[in-house]
Design a protein around this motif. Structure first.
Motif, PDB file in Angstrom:
ATOM      1  N   LEU A 380      45.810  14.658 -45.578  1.00  0.00           N
ATOM      2  CA  LEU A 380      46.934  15.386 -44.999  1.00  0.00           C
ATOM      3  C   LEU A 380      48.179  15.264 -45.866  1.00  0.00           C
ATOM      4  O   LEU A 380      48.895  16.250 -46.092  1.00  0.00           O
ATOM      5  N   ASN A 381      48.440  14.073 -46.393  1.00  0.00           N
ATOM      6  CA  ASN A 381      49.642  13.836 -47.192  1.00  0.00           C
ATOM      7  C   ASN A 381      49.508  14.348 -48.626  1.00  0.00           C
ATOM      8  O   ASN A 381      50.415  14.994 -49.157  1.00  0.00           O
ATOM      9  N   ARG A 382      48.369  14.058 -49.252  1.00  0.00           N
ATOM     10  CA  ARG A 382      48.221  14.367 -50.671  1.00  0.00           C
ATOM     11  C   ARG A 382      47.707  15.771 -50.941  1.00  0.00           C
ATOM     12  O   ARG A 382      48.040  16.353 -51.982  1.00  0.00           O
ATOM     13  N   SER A 383      46.913  16.315 -50.030  1.00  0.00           N
ATOM     14  CA  SER A 383      46.284  17.606 -50.291  1.00  0.00           C
ATOM     15  C   SER A 383      46.872  18.745 -49.464  1.00  0.00           C
ATOM     16  O   SER A 383      46.983  19.870 -49.968  1.00  0.00           O
ATOM     17  N   PHE A 384      47.259  18.468 -48.228  1.00  0.00           N
ATOM     18  CA  PHE A 384      47.671  19.545 -47.332  1.00  0.00           C
ATOM     19  C   PHE A 384      49.160  19.530 -47.018  1.00  0.00           C
ATOM     20  O   PHE A 384      49.619  20.272 -46.146  1.00  0.00           O
ATOM     21  N   LYS A 385      49.922  18.699 -47.734  1.00  0.00           N
ATOM     22  CA  LYS A 385      51.381  18.693 -47.639  1.00  0.00           C
ATOM     23  C   LYS A 385      51.880  18.572 -46.192  1.00  0.00           C
ATOM     24  O   LYS A 385      52.871  19.175 -45.801  1.00  0.00           O
ATOM     25  N   ASN A 386      51.164  17.773 -45.384  1.00  0.00           N
ATOM     26  CA  ASN A 386      51.532  17.557 -43.978  1.00  0.00           C
ATOM     27  C   ASN A 386      51.662  18.864 -43.205  1.00  0.00           C
ATOM     28  O   ASN A 386      52.505  18.987 -42.297  1.00  0.00           O
ATOM     29  N   ASP A 387      50.839  19.826 -43.560  1.00  0.00           N
ATOM     30  CA  ASP A 387      50.865  21.123 -42.886  1.00  0.00           C
ATOM     31  C   ASP A 387      50.576  20.934 -41.399  1.00  0.00           C
ATOM     32  O   ASP A 387      49.634  20.253 -41.012  1.00  0.00           O
ATOM     33  N   ILE A 388      51.399  21.559 -40.560  1.00  0.00           N
ATOM     34  CA  ILE A 388      51.289  21.365 -39.119  1.00  0.00           C
ATOM     35  C   ILE A 388      49.947  21.866 -38.596  1.00  0.00           C
ATOM     36  O   ILE A 388      49.380  21.298 -37.652  1.00  0.00           O
ATOM     37  N   LEU A 389      49.387  22.927 -39.198  1.00  0.00           N
ATOM     38  CA  LEU A 389      48.097  23.455 -38.746  1.00  0.00           C
ATOM     39  C   LEU A 389      46.978  22.449 -39.003  1.00  0.00           C
ATOM     40  O   LEU A 389      46.114  22.226 -38.139  1.00  0.00           O
ATOM     41  N   PHE A 390      46.980  21.835 -40.182  1.00  0.00           N
ATOM     42  CA  PHE A 390      45.968  20.824 -40.488  1.00  0.00           C
ATOM     43  C   PHE A 390      46.168  19.586 -39.616  1.00  0.00           C
ATOM     44  O   PHE A 390      45.198  18.972 -39.154  1.00  0.00           O
ATOM     45  N   LYS A 391      47.424  19.216 -39.396  1.00  0.00           N
ATOM     46  CA  LYS A 391      47.705  18.040 -38.565  1.00  0.00           C
ATOM     47  C   LYS A 391      47.185  18.244 -37.142  1.00  0.00           C
ATOM     48  O   LYS A 391      46.551  17.353 -36.560  1.00  0.00           O
ATOM     49  N   GLN A 392      47.426  19.430 -36.587  1.00  0.00           N
ATOM     50  CA  GLN A 392      46.953  19.710 -35.238  1.00  0.00           C
ATOM     51  C   GLN A 392      45.430  19.749 -35.176  1.00  0.00           C
ATOM     52  O   GLN A 392      44.823  19.244 -34.224  1.00  0.00           O
ATOM     53  N   ALA A 393      44.804  20.336 -36.206  1.00  0.00           N
ATOM     54  CA  ALA A 393      43.342  20.432 -36.217  1.00  0.00           C
ATOM     55  C   ALA A 393      42.704  19.046 -36.302  1.00  0.00           C
ATOM     56  O   ALA A 393      41.743  18.743 -35.570  1.00  0.00           O
ATOM     57  N   ILE A 394      43.230  18.187 -37.166  1.00  0.00           N
ATOM     58  CA  ILE A 394      42.671  16.832 -37.313  1.00  0.00           C
ATOM     59  C   ILE A 394      42.850  16.034 -36.026  1.00  0.00           C
ATOM     60  O   ILE A 394      41.936  15.342 -35.571  1.00  0.00           O
ATOM     61  N   SER A 395      44.016  16.149 -35.405  1.00  0.00           N
ATOM     62  CA  SER A 395      44.248  15.442 -34.136  1.00  0.00           C
ATOM     63  C   SER A 395      43.298  15.943 -33.054  1.00  0.00           C
ATOM     64  O   SER A 395      42.744  15.153 -32.281  1.00  0.00           O
ATOM     65  N   SER A 396      43.103  17.251 -33.004  1.00  0.00           N
ATOM     66  CA  SER A 396      42.190  17.826 -32.010  1.00  0.00           C
ATOM     67  C   SER A 396      40.757  17.341 -32.232  1.00  0.00           C
ATOM     68  O   SER A 396      40.038  17.026 -31.268  1.00  0.00           O
ATOM     69  N   ASP A 397      40.344  17.254 -33.495  1.00  0.00           N
ATOM     70  CA  ASP A 397      38.985  16.798 -33.797  1.00  0.00           C
ATOM     71  C   ASP A 397      38.797  15.331 -33.402  1.00  0.00           C
ATOM     72  O   ASP A 397      37.765  14.963 -32.827  1.00  0.00           O
ATOM     73  N   PHE A 398      39.784  14.501 -33.712  1.00  0.00           N
ATOM     74  CA  PHE A 398      39.685  13.086 -33.344  1.00  0.00           C
ATOM     75  C   PHE A 398      39.637  12.941 -31.823  1.00  0.00           C
ATOM     76  O   PHE A 398      38.867  12.132 -31.297  1.00  0.00           O
ATOM     77  N   GLU A 399      40.452  13.699 -31.134  1.00  0.00           N
ATOM     78  CA  GLU A 399      40.439  13.631 -29.671  1.00  0.00           C
ATOM     79  C   GLU A 399      39.067  14.034 -29.132  1.00  0.00           C
ATOM     80  O   GLU A 399      38.576  13.457 -28.163  1.00  0.00           O
ATOM     81  N   TYR A 400      38.437  15.008 -29.793  1.00  0.00           N
ATOM     82  CA  TYR A 400      37.117  15.479 -29.349  1.00  0.00           C
ATOM     83  C   TYR A 400      36.079  14.360 -29.433  1.00  0.00           C
ATOM     84  O   TYR A 400      35.415  14.032 -28.438  1.00  0.00           O
ATOM     85  N   PHE A 401      35.921  13.754 -30.619  1.00  0.00           N
ATOM     86  CA  PHE A 401      34.806  12.814 -30.728  1.00  0.00           C
ATOM     87  C   PHE A 401      35.130  11.407 -30.236  1.00  0.00           C
ATOM     88  O   PHE A 401      34.230  10.666 -29.853  1.00  0.00           O
ATOM     89  N   VAL A 402      36.407  11.023 -30.202  1.00  0.00           N
ATOM     90  CA  VAL A 402      36.747   9.714 -29.636  1.00  0.00           C
ATOM     91  C   VAL A 402      36.373   9.660 -28.157  1.00  0.00           C
ATOM     92  O   VAL A 402      35.886   8.641 -27.656  1.00  0.00           O
ATOM     93  N   ASN A 403      36.552  10.792 -27.464  1.00  0.00           N
ATOM     94  CA  ASN A 403      36.254  10.816 -26.031  1.00  0.00           C
ATOM     95  C   ASN A 403      34.801  11.116 -25.723  1.00  0.00           C
ATOM     96  O   ASN A 403      34.417  11.161 -24.547  1.00  0.00           O
ATOM     97  N   LEU A 404      33.967  11.327 -26.765  1.00  0.00           N
ATOM     98  CA  LEU A 404      32.532  11.471 -26.525  1.00  0.00           C
ATOM     99  C   LEU A 404      31.932  10.154 -26.050  1.00  0.00           C
ATOM    100  O   LEU A 404      30.965  10.144 -25.294  1.00  0.00           O
ATOM    101  N   ASN A 405      32.495   9.042 -26.521  1.00  0.00           N
ATOM    102  CA  ASN A 405      32.003   7.714 -26.142  1.00  0.00           C
ATOM    103  C   ASN A 405      32.856   7.192 -24.992  1.00  0.00           C
ATOM    104  O   ASN A 405      34.056   6.957 -25.147  1.00  0.00           O
ATOM    105  N   CYS A 406      32.234   6.994 -23.835  1.00  0.00           N
ATOM    106  CA  CYS A 406      32.985   6.572 -22.658  1.00  0.00           C
ATOM    107  C   CYS A 406      33.555   5.162 -22.791  1.00  0.00           C
ATOM    108  O   CYS A 406      34.417   4.763 -22.001  1.00  0.00           O
ATOM    109  N   ARG A 407      33.091   4.418 -23.802  1.00  0.00           N
ATOM    110  CA  ARG A 407      33.556   3.038 -23.962  1.00  0.00           C
ATOM    111  C   ARG A 407      34.690   2.909 -24.978  1.00  0.00           C
ATOM    112  O   ARG A 407      35.112   1.801 -25.310  1.00  0.00           O
TER     113      ARG A 407
END
Length: 777
Positions: A380-407
């Motif tokens: 995000l910092n070195r390649s995508f210049k902290n672009d808000i679209l990439f930041k939102q997409a990465i956060s959304s992806d992490f939220e998706y798979f972190v909550n796949l595991n109930c523990r």
């Protein structure tokens, strides 16, 4: 060469005589200037001007009197012969362009074409400037009155019509300019100055507009460029990897920008760069991004930061470019994250749900997520210049798979617990602070934050009561982070736990001051009690069963009387599973060779309250079975096993008891006795308790049930708050508002919300509208 002269109009030098003035009614009147002039004189003046114009066009203007020429042109315009002068000028210029300039250019079509037309253009411009100066009075008077083109603009129009738009010259000019540019794209060196002159000529001939430049050059230039880059893109794709292709595209963009700045009109830069963007990037976005072994997935896997940066800058230039990159990145990240969390979940399942197995996986689980987040932060910092679209997409992806595991909430709390415990030697305090900040990022991805809160409260309680925290500042810092993210309500109980610890310290100081004079009353027990508010701490309303030794029970009774004497109406319950004790132990080792007793060895044993209850039995019993210990202490089998494991089968330096038969499993008939041969270099020996870092299946179900019960109350409170504010609300809107209010803590199921509404209706907190069943009042 430039020239200057002073103008003395004849009218300015005329003197008024008596014949030209007449006095009428006492006022002076000037008689009008005679308007008629001899036609032969006019013809002579025009012949003189025509010859002078031709001399200027032939560059023989050194012998001309520009003052005299200006006066003659002035005279013709003044005497109403401006049309003759204007039309005559047009004929002379046209004749010169047709007979001299055009013929010269046509002769050079096959040799020095650009040089010739460039020279002819520059000479024509110079001549028209001189002619404009001579005919300045006509420009000022006749041209505006008759709405004609100014003299200089007339010269430009005639040059465009007679030279530039002449069929052979026009076609040759197109082909020559485009050929030169094509050669330069192939790497050849061309005469940029000539091309620049031609582009400037076409812009000047537009007389304030880009029409001529667009029609005679730019339109053809863009079409040829489109064809060129369409073909080149196919070649690039066939011969290069995604990274090489993007680098070549970047090089082409730089070349075209430099070309536009050097010899094209600056306005062409946008148009030609749009062609490159469309042909080299937009048409092949999907292909480049999804290239096997070189596309976005490969760059992410091999950490090609510079290549991703280049691709980002190129794709940002076109509509939908970043969306294509984000889709590829998101798909790969979700697959990676899913494999990480589900792999850990399978590992936990294979461990039969034991706490110890879960504890081993917790650190690896959270550490893997943190490392993955750090890696994508670098992207995000070195390649995508902290672009808000990439930041939102990465956060959304992490939220998706972190909550796949109930523990995930449980294991994140366990990881934080490890970081905040004493004895973490791998990290300094500064490193721990950084790790906690990263953990907070993962916390934000959790949908069930209330589950994390319950586990965190349990772990914090153990750290505080067993004095295992690295520092109060670190603990309060973590609570402050949670408070900033979730509000005061989320951390109010955690802050209450710290308040209880502070009040307990003050309370114990008062208790010791009062009972220092009556040591017999305490049976020699140095008691330290933590009084916990039941609403703040995760302690059970039904304490775990445990029969403490008489001396300890009597000391606790003394404190109980002291406390209830200060606070009436309160009730104290002893939570033995959260306590600890220091025991003075004496061992009497015997020599193996002689069988004689050696000098006794004294140690201070730091144990849990349950371990203390077990060890105190050996003051009156030499050997005892597991079943008898359980009956004597009243400790449950699960807790008793946890207490005996480090004492009997733990580390050799901590084995206070001897178990028969040997083995790590515990049976009801196993016997235990004191290990008189126990030795340790330390006077104070700390017996490490077996901590259940993760919950068992039964404990997890119990925790889930408690969380569900808490959620019922939270949902009902939210419904009541909303209805008090809105008075009347439809069912669907109430569901939406309740979900909106609670999503910062957890995502409530609409069916559960519906059940809570029905429960409130049954208890008459709400009622349905008489006219509409789905309207609540």
């Amino acid at each position: 060469p430039p020239f200057k002269w002073r103008i003395f109009p004849e009218c300015a030098r005329m003197s008024l005589n008596k014949s030209q003035t007449k006095k009428v009614d006492g006022k002076m009147r000037i008689r009008a200037f005679p308007t008629q002039i001899d036609p032969k004189y006019v013809e002579d003046i025009w012949t003189l001007l025509k010859n002078a114009i031709r001399e200027i066009q032939r560059k023989n203007n050194s012998g001309l009197s520009f003052e005299e020429l200006y006066r003659n042109a002035y005279t013709m315009v003044l005497h109403k012969h401006g049309k003759k002068l204007y039309e005559g000028l047009k004929e002379v210029v046209t004749e010169h362009l047709q007979m001299d300039v055009r013929s010269t250019i046509l002769q050079s079509l096959q040799n020095n074409f650009l040089e010739t037309i460039s020279n002819m253009w520059l000479e024509h411009q110079t001549a028209m400037v001189m002619i404009r100066d001579i005919l300045m009075y006509m420009d000022r008077v006749y041209v505006p009155q008759q709405h004609e083109s100014p003299v200089y603009d007339l010269g430009l129009q005639l040059f465009k019509e007679e030279i530039v738009l002449f069929m052979d010259i026009r076609e040759h000019l197109h082909n020559h300019l485009l050929t030169l540019i094509a050669n330069e794209r192939k790497g050849e060196v061309i005469d940029r100055a000539r091309v620049k002159t031609m582009c400037q000529m076409l812009m000047t001939l537009g007389i304030g507009s880009r029409t001529v430049y667009e029609e005679e050059f730019e339109k053809h230039f863009l079409q040829v460029s489109t064809n060129f880059y369409a073909a080149e893109s196919q070649t690039f794709l066939a011969e290069n990897s995604a990274a090489s292709y993007i680098r070549k595209v970047e090089a082409r963009l730089i070349e075209e920008k430099e070309r536009a700045n050097h010899y094209l009109d600056p306005s062409s830069e946008t148009h030609i760069l749009s062609v490159v963007d469309a042909e080299l990037i937009e048409r092949h976005m999907e292909t480049v991004v999804n290239m096997e072994n070189s596309g976005v997935v490969y760059m992410l896997r091999t950490q090609k930061y510079e290549d991703l940066d280049c691709m980002y800058r190129m794709f940002k230039r076109v509509n939908g470019g970043l969306k294509v990159m984000i889709e590829s990145l998101s798909t790969y990240l979700r697959e990676t994250g899913r494999a990480l969390v589900m792999g850990e979940e399978e590992g936990m399942a294979s461990g039969s749900g034991t706490g110890e197995s879960g504890g081993k996986n917790a650190t690896a689980y959270v550490q893997g997520l943190l490392e993955l987040r750090d890696q994508y932060n670098l992207f995000l910092n070195r390649s995508f210049k902290n672009d808000i679209l990439f930041k939102q997409a990465i956060s959304s992806d992490f939220e998706y798979f972190v909550n796949l595991n109930c523990r995930s909430p449980e294991y994140l709390s366990l990881y934080v617990d490890e970081m905040l415990k004493k004895g973490v030697k791998e990290h300094s305090e500064q490193e721990v602070e950084v790790i906690l900040d990263k953990c907070l990022t993962l916390f934000r991805y959790l949908q069930d934050k209330d589950v994390f809160e319950r586990y965190y409260k349990q772990h914090l309680a153990k750290r505080l009561l067993l004095n295992r925290s690295i520092s109060d500042d670190a603990e309060k810092g973590m609570i402050s982070r949670l408070k900033n993210d979730c509000g005061c309500q989320f951390t109010s109980k955690l802050e209450g736990m710290f308040k209880d610890m502070s009040l307990s310290t003050t309370l114990m100081e008062t208790f010791r001051d009062r009972h220092t004079t009556t040591p017999n009353e305490m049976q020699g027990v140095d008691l330290s009690v933590r009084v916990l508010t039941m609403g703040y701490w995760p302690s059970s309303t039904n304490p775990l069963p445990c029969i403490v030794p008489d001396a300890c029970a009597q000391a606790f009774d003394v404190f109980k009387r002291f406390y209830l004497g200060r606070h009436s109406g309160r009730k104290l319950m002893l939570q033995t599973h959260l306590g600890s004790a220091d025991l003075n132990a004496v061992f009497y080792p015997t020599s193996k060779e002689e069988g004689s007793a050696n000098s006794p060895k004294r140690h201070i044993l730091q144990v849990s309250t349950h371990q203390m209850c077990v060890l105190m039995l050996f003051n009156r019993i030499v050997s005892i079975t597991f079943n008898d210990i359980q009956q004597e202490t009243g400790i449950s089998q699960k807790e008793l096993v946890r207490a005996l494991q480090p004492l009997a089968v733990g580390k050799p330096a901590q084995r206070i008891l001897v178990k028969a038969p040997k083995g790590r499993d515990f049976e009801l008939n196993d016997t235990f006795s004191v290990n008189e041969q126990f030795t340790s270099k330390l006077h104070r020996v700390k017996i490490q308790a077996v901590s259940a870092k993760g919950e068992t299946d039964s404990e997890r179900k119990e925790t889930k049930q408690k969380v569900d019960d808490d959620r019922k109350h939270v949902i009902e409170a939210a419904i009541v708050r909303i209805m008090k504010a809105r008075k009347t609300l439809a069912h669907s809107q109430l569901i939406i508002e309740v979900t909106s209010q609670l999503q910062s803590r957890f995502h409530p199921d609409p069916m559960i919300i519906k059940r809570r509404i029905e429960g409130l209706i049954e208890r008459e907190y709400l009622k349905r509208s008489a006219n509409d069943r789905y309207m609540y009042i």
